[in-house]
Design a protein around this motif. Structure first.
Motif, mmCIF file in Angstrom:
data_model
loop_
_atom_site.group_PDB
_atom_site.id
_atom_site.type_symbol
_atom_site.label_atom_id
_atom_site.label_comp_id
_atom_site.label_asym_id
_atom_site.label_seq_id
_atom_site.Cartn_x
_atom_site.Cartn_y
_atom_site.Cartn_z
ATOM 1 N N SER A 1 12.688 22.015 -14.647
ATOM 2 C CA SER A 1 11.683 22.956 -15.123
ATOM 3 C C SER A 1 10.326 22.606 -14.543
ATOM 4 C CB SER A 1 11.609 22.924 -16.653
ATOM 5 O OG SER A 1 12.774 23.468 -17.231
ATOM 6 N N GLY A 2 9.533 23.634 -14.238
ATOM 7 C CA GLY A 2 8.214 23.364 -13.676
ATOM 8 C C GLY A 2 7.384 24.627 -13.537
ATOM 9 N N TYR A 3 6.422 24.557 -12.635
ATOM 10 C CA TYR A 3 5.466 25.649 -12.450
ATOM 11 C C TYR A 3 5.339 25.967 -10.965
ATOM 12 C CZ TYR A 3 4.390 23.483 -16.920
ATOM 13 O OH TYR A 3 4.509 22.916 -18.164
ATOM 14 N N ALA A 4 5.159 27.246 -10.646
ATOM 15 C CA ALA A 4 4.982 27.670 -9.265
ATOM 16 C C ALA A 4 4.060 28.876 -9.221
ATOM 17 C CB ALA A 4 6.331 28.014 -8.621
ATOM 18 N N GLY A 5 3.218 28.927 -8.213
ATOM 19 C CA GLY A 5 2.323 30.064 -8.037
ATOM 20 C C GLY A 5 0.859 29.735 -8.170
ATOM 21 N N GLY A 6 0.547 28.551 -8.720
ATOM 22 C CA GLY A 6 -0.841 28.143 -8.900
ATOM 23 C C GLY A 6 -1.122 26.814 -8.219
ATOM 24 N N THR A 7 -2.156 26.145 -8.659
ATOM 25 C CA THR A 7 -2.572 24.892 -8.042
ATOM 26 C C THR A 7 -2.103 23.689 -8.853
ATOM 27 O OG1 THR A 7 -4.667 24.790 -9.262
ATOM 28 C CG2 THR A 7 -4.649 26.048 -7.197
ATOM 29 N N ALA A 8 -2.212 22.514 -8.230
ATOM 30 C CA ALA A 8 -1.821 21.280 -8.904
ATOM 31 C C ALA A 8 -2.690 21.022 -10.127
ATOM 32 C CB ALA A 8 -1.917 20.106 -7.930
ATOM 33 N N GLU A 9 -3.961 21.379 -10.032
ATOM 34 C CA GLU A 9 -4.895 21.109 -11.130
ATOM 35 C C GLU A 9 -4.552 21.872 -12.403
ATOM 36 O OE1 GLU A 9 -6.451 19.906 -7.384
ATOM 37 O OE2 GLU A 9 -5.762 21.900 -8.023
ATOM 38 N N THR A 10 -3.899 23.022 -12.252
ATOM 39 C CA THR A 10 -3.589 23.837 -13.436
ATOM 40 C C THR A 10 -2.105 23.802 -13.810
ATOM 41 O OG1 THR A 10 -3.297 25.821 -12.057
ATOM 42 C CG2 THR A 10 -5.505 25.399 -12.960
ATOM 43 N N ALA A 11 -1.332 22.936 -13.168
ATOM 44 C CA ALA A 11 0.115 22.855 -13.444
ATOM 45 C C ALA A 11 0.373 22.010 -14.681
ATOM 46 C CB ALA A 11 0.853 22.284 -12.235
ATOM 47 N N HIS A 12 -0.150 22.468 -15.815
ATOM 48 C CA HIS A 12 -0.004 21.787 -17.098
ATOM 49 C C HIS A 12 0.315 22.849 -18.155
ATOM 50 C CE1 HIS A 12 -1.669 18.233 -15.172
ATOM 51 N NE2 HIS A 12 -2.654 18.988 -14.736
ATOM 52 N N TYR A 13 1.223 22.529 -19.053
ATOM 53 C CA TYR A 13 1.759 23.526 -19.977
ATOM 54 C C TYR A 13 0.684 24.276 -20.752
ATOM 55 C CZ TYR A 13 5.174 25.566 -23.204
ATOM 56 O OH TYR A 13 5.958 26.430 -23.924
ATOM 57 N N GLU A 14 -0.269 23.549 -21.322
ATOM 58 C CA GLU A 14 -1.286 24.208 -22.130
ATOM 59 C C GLU A 14 -2.135 25.152 -21.288
ATOM 60 O OE1 GLU A 14 -0.572 21.065 -22.159
ATOM 61 O OE2 GLU A 14 0.219 20.740 -24.183
ATOM 62 N N MET A 15 -2.392 24.786 -20.021
ATOM 63 C CA MET A 15 -3.197 25.637 -19.146
ATOM 64 C C MET A 15 -2.387 26.834 -18.655
ATOM 65 S SD MET A 15 -5.207 22.698 -16.943
ATOM 66 C CE MET A 15 -6.346 23.863 -16.178
ATOM 67 N N VAL A 16 -1.154 26.613 -18.289
ATOM 68 C CA VAL A 16 -0.299 27.704 -17.834
ATOM 69 C C VAL A 16 -0.121 28.744 -18.936
ATOM 70 C CG1 VAL A 16 2.036 28.311 -17.077
ATOM 71 C CG2 VAL A 16 0.912 26.294 -16.125
ATOM 72 N N GLY A 17 -0.074 28.273 -20.180
ATOM 73 C CA GLY A 17 0.087 29.171 -21.314
ATOM 74 C C GLY A 17 -1.034 30.177 -21.482
ATOM 75 N N SER A 18 -2.169 29.952 -20.823
ATOM 76 C CA SER A 18 -3.278 30.906 -20.916
ATOM 77 C C SER A 18 -2.988 32.181 -20.135
ATOM 78 C CB SER A 18 -4.560 30.268 -20.360
ATOM 79 O OG SER A 18 -4.482 30.130 -18.942
ATOM 80 N N GLY A 19 -2.054 32.090 -19.182
ATOM 81 C CA GLY A 19 -1.742 33.251 -18.361
ATOM 82 C C GLY A 19 -2.743 33.500 -17.254
ATOM 83 N N ARG A 20 -3.676 32.559 -17.038
ATOM 84 C CA ARG A 20 -4.736 32.770 -16.050
ATOM 85 C C ARG A 20 -4.666 31.799 -14.875
ATOM 86 N NH1 ARG A 20 -7.489 33.169 -21.026
ATOM 87 N NH2 ARG A 20 -8.320 31.065 -20.783
ATOM 88 N N THR A 21 -3.594 31.040 -14.751
ATOM 89 C CA THR A 21 -3.528 30.026 -13.693
ATOM 90 C C THR A 21 -2.821 30.507 -12.429
ATOM 91 O OG1 THR A 21 -1.401 29.146 -14.451
ATOM 92 C CG2 THR A 21 -3.409 28.219 -15.466
ATOM 93 N N GLY A 22 -2.124 31.620 -12.497
ATOM 94 C CA GLY A 22 -1.325 32.082 -11.374
ATOM 95 C C GLY A 22 0.079 31.499 -11.376
ATOM 96 N N HIS A 23 0.304 30.494 -12.208
ATOM 97 C CA HIS A 23 1.615 29.865 -12.281
ATOM 98 C C HIS A 23 2.601 30.733 -13.059
ATOM 99 C CE1 HIS A 23 1.122 25.958 -10.447
ATOM 100 N NE2 HIS A 23 0.015 25.727 -11.132
ATOM 101 N N ALA A 24 3.859 30.604 -12.696
ATOM 102 C CA ALA A 24 4.973 31.106 -13.501
ATOM 103 C C ALA A 24 5.783 29.901 -13.935
ATOM 104 C CB ALA A 24 5.849 32.046 -12.685
ATOM 105 N N GLU A 25 6.350 29.963 -15.129
ATOM 106 C CA GLU A 25 7.315 28.946 -15.513
ATOM 107 C C GLU A 25 8.533 29.145 -14.616
ATOM 108 O OE1 GLU A 25 8.256 28.430 -19.591
ATOM 109 O OE2 GLU A 25 6.167 28.327 -20.236
ATOM 110 N N ALA A 26 8.885 28.113 -13.866
ATOM 111 C CA ALA A 26 9.927 28.246 -12.844
ATOM 112 C C ALA A 26 10.897 27.076 -12.926
ATOM 113 C CB ALA A 26 9.288 28.314 -11.458
ATOM 114 N N VAL A 27 11.998 27.209 -12.214
ATOM 115 C CA VAL A 27 13.007 26.150 -12.157
ATOM 116 C C VAL A 27 13.371 25.894 -10.696
ATOM 117 C CG1 VAL A 27 15.366 25.476 -12.774
ATOM 118 C CG2 VAL A 27 13.926 26.672 -14.440
#
Length: 234
Positions: free
Chosen positions: A75-101
């Motif tokens: 499990s991880g994150y894809a679509g954003g930067t390393a600085e925002t690849a953290h669960y609480e930040m990704v949960g904001s919906g503003r990091t560009g990340h998707a929860e990915a596998v």
């Protein structure tokens, strides 16, 4: 060494995973779909990777950990930067990340196209835009992150094939996102489905998908999952 999440941590995670929920949604039913007309032949390599996003990563990881030919699913994150690849930040919906596998598989045992068939059939609903079940936001979007141009072409061709055949009641909204880096999620997310089988979220949203995998892909299903923690402890 990974450590198993505590009961309290699991409770907090349940709240976070569906923090933007609009209420209960019907558990997803699997759908039998044709295999991709365009796929890759078995190559000389015995290890390749695929990165897929289809809602909360707990369920997507749990599905692929039970697919024969898959060596690991992280499990991880894809679509954003390393600085925002953290669960609480990704949960904001503003990091560009998707929860990915990130799926590591043996192409001699299972093809990339077969992984996509499972993805569209039982792992998630590819017609839902920026949400899956009770989870809402771009971090739960349906997306494919190809490793190379060949994977991108297979994915693009398969989406067109399924749309043309009108397999689903609505158009597929899955995006193919080529520019990305995959960042593994925090330790407490790994193997979450296996470690928390009685969690209400898992019971309602994800265990039915495991049953769909068993029924629709019985020749690919394995009862013993390839766990992240088991691999790291070896």
């Amino acid at each position: 060494m990974w450590s198993a999440p505590s009961f309290l941590a699991g409770t907090v995670l349940l709240a976070l995973c569906s923090f933007a929920s609009s209420g209960p949604a019907a558990a997803q039913e699997g759908i039998a779909i044709p295999p991709p007309a365009v796929d890759r032949e078995a190559a000389g390599s015995n290890s390749e990777t695929a990165v897929l996003a289809g809602g909360c990563f707990w369920g997507v990881q749990g599905i692929y950990q039970r697919v024969q030919g898959v060596r690991s699913a992280v499990s991880g994150y894809a679509g954003g930067t390393a600085e925002t690849a953290h669960y609480e930040m990704v949960g904001s919906g503003r990091t560009g990340h998707a929860e990915a596998v990130e799926i590591t598989y043996d192409p001699r045992q299972i093809s990339y196209g077969k992984l996509l068939q499972i993805f569209f059939s039982v792992a998630h609903d590819p017609t839902e835009l920026n949400r899956q079940g009770p989870d809402i936001g771009p971090q739960y979007r349906t997306a494919i992150f190809p490793q190379n141009s060949e994977q991108a072409e297979i994915a693009k061709s398969y989406i067109a094939q399924l749309d043309q055949a009108r397999v689903f009641s609505a158009a597929i909204v899955t995006k193919i996102e080529s520019a990305y880096t995959f960042y593994p999620a925090e330790a407490y997310h790994q193997d979450y489905l296996t470690l928390n089988p009685t969690s209400p979220y898992i019971v309602y949203n994800d265990l039915p998908k495991i049953e769909n995998l068993k029924q629709l892909f019985s020749d690919r299903y394995r009862a013993t999952p390839a766990l992240v923690k088991a691999k790291l402890s070896n």
